[in-house]
Design a protein around this motif. Sequence first.
Motif, PDB file in Angstrom:
ATOM      1  N   CYS A   1      -1.739  10.184  -8.410  1.00  8.44           N
ATOM      2  CA  CYS A   1      -2.067  10.245  -6.980  1.00  8.44           C
ATOM      3  C   CYS A   1      -0.940  10.957  -6.230  1.00  8.44           C
ATOM      4  O   CYS A   1      -1.193  11.845  -5.412  1.00  8.44           O
ATOM      5  N   HIS A   2       0.321  10.560  -6.524  1.00  7.41           N
ATOM      6  CA  HIS A   2       1.469  11.253  -5.916  1.00  7.41           C
ATOM      7  C   HIS A   2       1.425  12.738  -6.272  1.00  7.41           C
ATOM      8  O   HIS A   2       1.594  13.607  -5.407  1.00  7.41           O
ATOM      9  N   TYR A   3       1.213  13.018  -7.540  1.00 11.91           N
ATOM     10  CA  TYR A   3       1.237  14.387  -8.069  1.00 11.91           C
ATOM     11  C   TYR A   3       0.214  15.290  -7.380  1.00 11.91           C
ATOM     12  O   TYR A   3       0.559  16.331  -6.817  1.00 11.91           O
ATOM     13  N   HIS A   4      -1.053  14.887  -7.413  1.00 17.02           N
ATOM     14  CA  HIS A   4      -2.106  15.757  -6.882  1.00 17.02           C
ATOM     15  C   HIS A   4      -2.015  15.902  -5.360  1.00 17.02           C
ATOM     16  O   HIS A   4      -2.216  17.007  -4.832  1.00 17.02           O
ATOM     17  N   LEU A   5      -1.695  14.826  -4.654  1.00 17.71           N
ATOM     18  CA  LEU A   5      -1.570  14.920  -3.198  1.00 17.71           C
ATOM     19  C   LEU A   5      -0.387  15.805  -2.806  1.00 17.71           C
ATOM     20  O   LEU A   5      -0.485  16.599  -1.865  1.00 17.71           O
ATOM     21  N   HIS A   6       0.719  15.686  -3.519  1.00 18.03           N
ATOM     22  CA  HIS A   6       1.886  16.513  -3.209  1.00 18.03           C
ATOM     23  C   HIS A   6       1.579  17.995  -3.420  1.00 18.03           C
ATOM     24  O   HIS A   6       1.918  18.836  -2.590  1.00 18.03           O
ATOM     25  N   LEU A   7       0.911  18.320  -4.519  1.00 18.72           N
ATOM     26  CA  LEU A   7       0.579  19.722  -4.789  1.00 18.72           C
ATOM     27  C   LEU A   7      -0.436  20.282  -3.795  1.00 18.72           C
ATOM     28  O   LEU A   7      -0.442  21.486  -3.530  1.00 18.72           O
ATOM     29  N   GLU A   8      -1.277  19.406  -3.237  1.00 19.75           N
ATOM     30  CA  GLU A   8      -2.257  19.848  -2.238  1.00 19.75           C
ATOM     31  C   GLU A   8      -1.676  19.895  -0.829  1.00 19.75           C
ATOM     32  O   GLU A   8      -2.352  20.316   0.109  1.00 19.75           O
TER      33      GLU A   8
ATOM     34  N   ARG B   1       3.207   5.164   2.185  1.00 21.10           N
ATOM     35  CA  ARG B   1       2.763   4.773   3.525  1.00 21.10           C
ATOM     36  C   ARG B   1       1.630   5.653   4.069  1.00 21.10           C
ATOM     37  O   ARG B   1       1.034   5.328   5.075  1.00 21.10           O
ATOM     38  N   ASP B   2       1.345   6.775   3.410  1.00 25.75           N
ATOM     39  CA  ASP B   2       0.367   7.733   3.925  1.00 25.75           C
ATOM     40  C   ASP B   2      -1.068   7.284   3.672  1.00 25.75           C
ATOM     41  O   ASP B   2      -1.391   6.748   2.620  1.00 25.75           O
ATOM     42  N   ALA B   3      -1.933   7.559   4.649  1.00 27.36           N
ATOM     43  CA  ALA B   3      -3.345   7.194   4.545  1.00 27.36           C
ATOM     44  C   ALA B   3      -4.028   7.932   3.394  1.00 27.36           C
ATOM     45  O   ALA B   3      -4.866   7.340   2.694  1.00 27.36           O
ATOM     46  N   ASP B   4      -3.690   9.211   3.204  1.00 23.81           N
ATOM     47  CA  ASP B   4      -4.261   9.984   2.087  1.00 23.81           C
ATOM     48  C   ASP B   4      -3.975   9.305   0.755  1.00 23.81           C
ATOM     49  O   ASP B   4      -4.843   9.206  -0.111  1.00 23.81           O
ATOM     50  N   PHE B   5      -2.745   8.836   0.607  1.00 21.59           N
ATOM     51  CA  PHE B   5      -2.329   8.191  -0.646  1.00 21.59           C
ATOM     52  C   PHE B   5      -3.095   6.880  -0.858  1.00 21.59           C
ATOM     53  O   PHE B   5      -3.639   6.639  -1.930  1.00 21.59           O
ATOM     54  N   LYS B   6      -3.161   6.070   0.167  1.00 24.90           N
ATOM     55  CA  LYS B   6      -3.859   4.782   0.061  1.00 24.90           C
ATOM     56  C   LYS B   6      -5.340   4.992  -0.248  1.00 24.90           C
ATOM     57  O   LYS B   6      -5.931   4.262  -1.049  1.00 24.90           O
ATOM     58  N   TYR B   7      -5.930   5.998   0.382  1.00 19.91           N
ATOM     59  CA  TYR B   7      -7.342   6.289   0.159  1.00 19.91           C
ATOM     60  C   TYR B   7      -7.586   6.718  -1.293  1.00 19.91           C
ATOM     61  O   TYR B   7      -8.516   6.247  -1.948  1.00 19.91           O
ATOM     62  N   LEU B   8      -6.746   7.622  -1.801  1.00 22.23           N
ATOM     63  CA  LEU B   8      -6.920   8.114  -3.170  1.00 22.23           C
ATOM     64  C   LEU B   8      -6.682   7.007  -4.203  1.00 22.23           C
ATOM     65  O   LEU B   8      -7.373   6.958  -5.224  1.00 22.23           O
ATOM     66  N   LEU B   9      -5.738   6.105  -3.929  1.00 20.82           N
ATOM     67  CA  LEU B   9      -5.523   4.966  -4.830  1.00 20.82           C
ATOM     68  C   LEU B   9      -6.813   4.169  -4.997  1.00 20.82           C
ATOM     69  O   LEU B   9      -7.209   3.836  -6.112  1.00 20.82           O
TER      70      LEU B   9
ATOM     71  N   PRO C   1      -3.516   0.936  -9.050  1.00 20.23           N
ATOM     72  CA  PRO C   1      -2.815  -0.145  -8.357  1.00 20.23           C
ATOM     73  C   PRO C   1      -1.773   0.405  -7.391  1.00 20.23           C
ATOM     74  O   PRO C   1      -1.199   1.472  -7.619  1.00 20.23           O
ATOM     75  N   ARG C   2      -1.540  -0.313  -6.304  1.00 22.93           N
ATOM     76  CA  ARG C   2      -0.500   0.098  -5.352  1.00 22.93           C
ATOM     77  C   ARG C   2       0.875  -0.230  -5.928  1.00 22.93           C
ATOM     78  O   ARG C   2       1.840   0.481  -5.718  1.00 22.93           O
ATOM     79  N   PHE C   3       0.964  -1.361  -6.639  1.00 25.76           N
ATOM     80  CA  PHE C   3       2.219  -1.778  -7.277  1.00 25.76           C
ATOM     81  C   PHE C   3       1.921  -2.164  -8.725  1.00 25.76           C
ATOM     82  O   PHE C   3       0.826  -2.606  -9.025  1.00 25.76           O
ATOM     83  N   CYS C   4       2.913  -2.027  -9.583  1.00 22.29           N
ATOM     84  CA  CYS C   4       2.714  -2.448 -10.968  1.00 22.29           C
ATOM     85  C   CYS C   4       3.156  -3.903 -11.130  1.00 22.29           C
ATOM     86  O   CYS C   4       3.855  -4.450 -10.284  1.00 22.29           O
ATOM     87  N   THR C   5       2.734  -4.513 -12.211  1.00 22.33           N
ATOM     88  CA  THR C   5       3.087  -5.899 -12.503  1.00 22.33           C
ATOM     89  C   THR C   5       4.597  -6.004 -12.680  1.00 22.33           C
ATOM     90  O   THR C   5       5.190  -5.193 -13.388  1.00 22.33           O
ATOM     91  N   PRO C   6       5.241  -6.999 -12.052  1.00 20.36           N
ATOM     92  CA  PRO C   6       6.696  -7.130 -12.225  1.00 20.36           C
ATOM     93  C   PRO C   6       7.052  -7.501 -13.667  1.00 20.36           C
ATOM     94  O   PRO C   6       6.340  -8.275 -14.306  1.00 20.36           O
TER      95      PRO C   6
END
Length: 157
Positions: free
Chosen positions: A70-77, A84-92, A98-103
């Motif tokens: 998600c970070h990768y494709h949004l950054h390249l676009e 914190r970005d809405a685009d990121f949350k939407y694509l997740l 997951p927004r966070f990984c298991t501790p």
Amino acid sequence: MDNKKLQELVEEISITFFQRPFRHQAYFNPRLRSTGGRYLLSNHNIEINKRYFELFGEKELIGIIKHELCHYHLHLEGKGYQHRDADFKYLLKEVGAPRFCTPLPDSKKRKASKRILVYICGDCSQVYKRKRAINTAKYVCGKCRGKLIKVKELTEG
């Protein structure tokens, strides 16, 4: 799983869930400690913490890969790729990442044993409790400007 299989898995997930190719490198980074993965802005590579795969299995690994993609494709676009970005949350949500990984189990142990440093003012006896050390040569009491003295170090947990 080795780096070659990880690379193939990342490329497969990228095509399947994002309908776009992953054209950079994905590899395990043994130095990662507190995070499941990391997308590098400088070279567009993705680093993965192998311990997550070893402890939690392929399902957790796929979730981490989706998150980093998600970070990768949004950054390249040129879209909002930060947490914190809405685009990121939407694509997740769109790809089921997951927004966070298991501790990790040992990270709870580190957080449980907190140290507390206790300082006292030599003039007015004001007590200061801090998590981080204070440079007593540089900082003074906020109440009377007196000299701070380190009294003791406590550990909780």
